[in-house]
Design a protein around this motif. Structure first.
Motif, mmCIF file in Angstrom:
data_model
loop_
_atom_site.group_PDB
_atom_site.id
_atom_site.type_symbol
_atom_site.label_atom_id
_atom_site.label_comp_id
_atom_site.label_asym_id
_atom_site.label_seq_id
_atom_site.Cartn_x
_atom_site.Cartn_y
_atom_site.Cartn_z
ATOM 1 N N ALA A 60 -0.996 20.749 -30.081
ATOM 2 C CA ALA A 60 -0.792 22.004 -30.821
ATOM 3 C C ALA A 60 -1.304 23.194 -30.016
ATOM 4 C CB ALA A 60 -1.506 21.937 -32.173
ATOM 5 N N MET A 61 -2.365 22.980 -29.251
ATOM 6 C CA MET A 61 -2.878 24.045 -28.380
ATOM 7 C C MET A 61 -1.902 24.286 -27.226
ATOM 8 S SD MET A 61 -5.043 26.145 -26.994
ATOM 9 C CE MET A 61 -5.048 26.782 -25.334
ATOM 10 N N ARG A 62 -1.481 23.198 -26.621
ATOM 11 C CA ARG A 62 -0.593 23.328 -25.456
ATOM 12 C C ARG A 62 0.714 24.051 -25.836
ATOM 13 N NH1 ARG A 62 -0.394 18.711 -21.282
ATOM 14 N NH2 ARG A 62 -1.596 17.767 -22.968
ATOM 15 N N ASP A 63 1.215 23.747 -27.024
ATOM 16 C CA ASP A 63 2.497 24.310 -27.418
ATOM 17 C C ASP A 63 2.375 25.703 -28.029
ATOM 18 O OD1 ASP A 63 3.495 21.932 -26.569
ATOM 19 O OD2 ASP A 63 3.664 21.053 -28.577
ATOM 20 N N SER A 64 1.167 26.164 -28.259
ATOM 21 C CA SER A 64 0.983 27.479 -28.888
ATOM 22 C C SER A 64 1.112 28.592 -27.848
ATOM 23 C CB SER A 64 -0.414 27.547 -29.519
ATOM 24 O OG SER A 64 -1.386 27.653 -28.491
ATOM 25 N N ASP A 65 1.063 29.826 -28.350
ATOM 26 C CA ASP A 65 1.068 30.977 -27.429
ATOM 27 C C ASP A 65 -0.340 31.388 -27.016
ATOM 28 O OD1 ASP A 65 3.824 31.147 -27.531
ATOM 29 O OD2 ASP A 65 3.772 32.444 -29.316
ATOM 30 N N VAL A 66 -1.337 30.652 -27.455
ATOM 31 C CA VAL A 66 -2.713 31.026 -27.135
ATOM 32 C C VAL A 66 -2.947 30.892 -25.629
ATOM 33 C CG1 VAL A 66 -5.146 30.415 -27.475
ATOM 34 C CG2 VAL A 66 -3.545 30.371 -29.415
ATOM 35 N N VAL A 67 -3.461 31.958 -25.047
ATOM 36 C CA VAL A 67 -3.788 31.939 -23.614
ATOM 37 C C VAL A 67 -5.079 31.150 -23.419
ATOM 38 C CG1 VAL A 67 -4.496 33.377 -21.661
ATOM 39 C CG2 VAL A 67 -2.631 34.131 -23.188
ATOM 40 N N LEU A 68 -5.104 30.331 -22.390
ATOM 41 C CA LEU A 68 -6.284 29.511 -22.112
ATOM 42 C C LEU A 68 -6.857 29.907 -20.755
ATOM 43 C CD1 LEU A 68 -8.151 27.045 -22.647
ATOM 44 C CD2 LEU A 68 -6.372 25.600 -21.613
ATOM 45 N N THR A 69 -8.165 30.177 -20.737
ATOM 46 C CA THR A 69 -8.856 30.427 -19.457
ATOM 47 C C THR A 69 -10.050 29.496 -19.348
ATOM 48 O OG1 THR A 69 -10.204 32.199 -20.425
ATOM 49 C CG2 THR A 69 -8.167 32.862 -19.325
#
Lengths: 330, 330
Positions: B91-100
């Protein structure tokens, strides 16, 4: 009866070392051109009589002074170590006998060892082993080595190899030697060992690798340890007698310094009742920092090369200045 | 009620970590421009509701997936580690949330640790400690590291720092990564990780530092250890799940490899009944290889810098490619 053409070579070796020598192709080559007398300490005087050359393969032996009276025609003595202090007695020093050592064989191996113990302190690798033994998972924060200041006391080839290695790993190094100077290619700054105490407060690690001479004996005493940072670690890969051992033990006990890695001792083997064995933050190794797999062959080959030079009148390698007690830098 | 101007920042931290954050000038600076919600795992869902940003300071926590349903307006997630696997759920990978991530903070410290364990193996420093405990003076010959061949599996910035450090110390290095190539500035040759087993026989040390992805999970299995030299040492500073632990244990038992230094494990803390704790020639450390004194401040400062960038519309540092699972090289 001694053949007219063949020189006589006495080789001082321990009982457990003779096999290294007799099995070595380099020594077998020498045996075709010289009369070789392998001997232990007890037979050394007999072996020295009429000998031209003495090869001290058992480089920790203290047998040479007592047998020296028999050296009636010795011209050259080679020792299988970098330190020449076991053969630096007055009669030897004042004689015309040329002295050579095994400078160079151990340099890079000792440098690797020093970097290893520095990293063992910084990363608390010995602490990890203690916790591992107890199956304890205990996170700690550890130190960087980058940018830490190291003083290397002794600017011979081993000290230089240590300086290059530690600098390559990101540390900042300086040296201490007979003569203060700047712009040294390996050390940058070299302080005068005579003024050691005034420089010691600046360093995180202090590495002793000076030759043992009248000037360096006991150089690391209570005043030296008191001058170091309480967080400093002391590393000795030179000679045990560079250190006043009681003062080192007291400095570790009192917290004047934070740890020590010791490969050499004023009495070797280190006596079983020495408090050093069990002190925290003390790493003991049995005079082996330079002894990489293959070192014995390398030592014998170095002697064989010098023997060939001697036979053919070529200048010897590693001629020791007997007044200084080491091979002077070029 | 949430102020219109102030963004909401959720910070996931352990009970024992909150002090690091609230005492930090960098976090105090953020608190003047954002509504900050410090929370443990139990309160994460509540804290995520209406949060714009999530800072996963407790980077080993597995709490994010279960609370993710509450992240109704999250735009950015920053994790205080280099590895992002704890937050790489679908769900994180497919979301638009930017990851740093915190790429860069640990690189040189981990490189020092790896050099330390390599030297510990080569110089048998752990053997010296065992003998010291018994007050035994037992000379051994040890290995050089100069010229020894190292394969570093993982060509990100930590792997590169390790390569530079080991090469500076005289070792020969190569890398293994997604794509085989030559002429890499740090590794020279890079082999394809997919063909790892065919390259492993050439190396004296194998260092695992790849990110944990579907492609790298279990990369070090029985076939990989069987392909290594019996004299090889394996070092894992990446993730425990890169290794099939049972296969590693069997490889150590059978002598397929000569030793292992392990900082990470598939279960952490390493369970007290793991046979790894007591195996000879195995060095255990508790996931600390990068954790130098001051690392927490450095991590918080990196986040604070990124937070400032986010507030001012400047491109973020260390944006993870969520399909790859790490920050792509420039």
């Amino acid at each position: 009866m001694i053949g007219k053409e063949k020189p006589v070579l006495a080789v001082l070796c321990g009982d457990d070392q003779a096999g290294d020598l007799t099995g070595s192709p380099a020594m077998q080559g020498i045996e075709s051109t010289a009369l070789v007398r392998y001997t232990g300490a007890a037979g050394l005087a007999d072996a020295l009589r009429d000998a031209d050359v003495l090869f001290v393969y058992d480089f920790l032996s203290r047998a040479v002074p007592d047998a020296w009276h028999a050296a009636n025609r010795l011209r050259w003595l080679h020792i299988a170590s970098a330190g020449v202090d076991p053969v630096m007695f007055p009669a030897m020093r004042d004689s015309d006998v040329v002295l050579t050592n095994s400078r160079g064989v151990f340099d890079d191996s000792i440098a690797e060892y020093v970097l290893g113990v520095v990293l063992s302190f910084a990363k608390d690798l010995h602490g990890s082993l203690d916790l591992q033994r107890e199956r304890r998972w205990q996170h700690r924060e550890t130190e960087r080595i980058a940018g830490r200041e190291v003083l290397i006391v002794g600017t011979g080839p081993i000290g230089r190899a240590i300086a290059r290695m530690l600098r390559a790993a990101g540390m900042r190094v300086a040296g201490a030697g007979r003569r203060a100077r700047t712009g040294d290619p390996d050390f940058g700054t070299v302080h005068a060992s005579a003024a050691l105490a005034e420089h010691l407060p600046a360093y995180d690690y202090v590495v002793a690798v000076a030759p043992l001479t009248e000037q360096t004996k006991g150089l690391f005493d209570a005043a030296a340890f008191a001058a170091m940072k309480p967080s400093a670690r002391f590393v000795n890969v030179g000679r045990g007698e560079l250190v006043v051992t009681g003062d080192l033990i007291e400095a570790l006990r009192s917290g004047a310094i934070a740890g020590a890695a010791l490969d050499v001792f004023d009495t070797e083997p280190l006596p079983a009742d020495s408090p050093l064995w069990t002190m925290p933050r003390v790493l003991i190794s049995p005079h082996m920092s330079g002894d990489f797999l293959g070192w014995r062959d390398t030592l014998i080959e170095l002697f064989a090369d010098n023997f060939h030079r001697w036979r053919t009148g070529t200048p010897l390698r590693n001629v020791v200045d007997k007044q200084l007690g080491y091979v002077p830098s070029e």
